[in-house]
Scaffold this motif. Structure first.
Motif, PDB file in Angstrom:
ATOM      1  N   ASP A   1       0.857  -1.189   0.000  1.00  0.00           N
ATOM      2  CA  ASP A   1       0.000   0.000   0.000  1.00  0.00           C
ATOM      3  C   ASP A   1       0.888   1.232   0.000  1.00  0.00           C
ATOM      4  OD1 ASP A   1      -2.449  -1.243  -0.029  1.00  0.00           O
ATOM      5  OD2 ASP A   1      -2.620  -1.312   2.151  1.00  0.00           O
ATOM      6  N   LEU A   2       0.609   2.144  -0.879  1.00  0.00           N
ATOM      7  CA  LEU A   2       1.381   3.383  -0.960  1.00  0.00           C
ATOM      8  C   LEU A   2       0.506   4.549  -0.547  1.00  0.00           C
ATOM      9  CD1 LEU A   2       3.330   2.625  -4.250  1.00  0.00           C
ATOM     10  CD2 LEU A   2       4.087   2.342  -1.890  1.00  0.00           C
ATOM     11  N   ASP A   3      -0.102   4.405   0.621  1.00  0.00           N
ATOM     12  CA  ASP A   3      -0.899   5.475   1.222  1.00  0.00           C
ATOM     13  C   ASP A   3      -0.747   5.379   2.745  1.00  0.00           C
ATOM     14  OD1 ASP A   3      -2.569   3.377   2.034  1.00  0.00           O
ATOM     15  OD2 ASP A   3      -4.056   3.779   0.487  1.00  0.00           O
ATOM     16  N   HIS A   4      -1.521   6.164   3.494  1.00  0.00           N
ATOM     17  CA  HIS A   4      -1.315   6.192   4.948  1.00  0.00           C
ATOM     18  C   HIS A   4      -1.638   4.868   5.639  1.00  0.00           C
ATOM     19  CE1 HIS A   4      -5.546   7.426   4.709  1.00  0.00           C
ATOM     20  NE2 HIS A   4      -5.663   6.936   5.914  1.00  0.00           N
ATOM     21  N   SER A   5      -2.352   3.962   4.987  1.00  0.00           N
ATOM     22  CA  SER A   5      -2.628   2.667   5.623  1.00  0.00           C
ATOM     23  C   SER A   5      -1.347   1.854   5.800  1.00  0.00           C
ATOM     24  CB  SER A   5      -3.648   1.877   4.809  1.00  0.00           C
ATOM     25  OG  SER A   5      -3.082   1.468   3.584  1.00  0.00           O
ATOM     26  N   SER A   6      -0.311   2.168   5.020  1.00  0.00           N
ATOM     27  CA  SER A   6       0.952   1.452   5.176  1.00  0.00           C
ATOM     28  C   SER A   6       1.604   1.747   6.520  1.00  0.00           C
ATOM     29  CB  SER A   6       1.906   1.801   4.032  1.00  0.00           C
ATOM     30  OG  SER A   6       2.218   3.169   4.050  1.00  0.00           O
TER      31      SER A   6
END
Length: 132
Positions: free
Chosen positions: A85-90
């Protein structure tokens, strides 16, 4: 319904930006999830980060996606793929059912359903509580 924050000894994390009810969708993968079908392509991705930013970042930065990645089949009995994941969930930390650990409060399985690329609250989560 989540925002990133500094999670003390755990480093970065995400917390609820509002109250979340049990069973509510907390996160759903979008086009920010990259799927690698083989290890060679995954390694090329990591090496490309190193090559492009080697003068701008420390030597550990290209390895950070390793902490955000997981392996999963896209279909039952199908081949495994590497996801990142390349968003804040990472930044989400992992909850564990172990002594001294915080238990998870989200799961990819909504009761009675199959595991999909989404996370649902397994308990009520109060605003400001870390999402694990």
């Amino acid at each position: 319904p989540m925002i990133s924050f500094q999670a003390g000894d755990k480093g970065r994390g995400v917390k609820a930006s509002r109250d979340i009810e049990m069973g509510e969708l907390v996160y759903e993968a979008t086009n920010n999830t990259v799927v690698f079908s083989d290890g060679h392509t995954w390694r090329k991705f990591l090496f490309a980060i190193h090559e492009k930013y080697r003068d701008d970042v420390d030597s550990f930065t290209p390895c950070e996606p390793l902490m955000w990645a997981w392996v999963q089949a896209l279909e039952e009995e199908g081949p495994l793929h590497i996801f990142v994941d390349l968003d804040h969930s990472s930044l989400m930390n992992t909850g564990k059912y172990e002594e001294g650990q915080e238990p998870p409060n989200v799961s990819c399985v909504k009761e009675g359903g199959n595991c999909v690329m989404a996370l649902y609250a397994t308990a009520d989560i109060k605003e400001g509580e870390e999402i694990l």
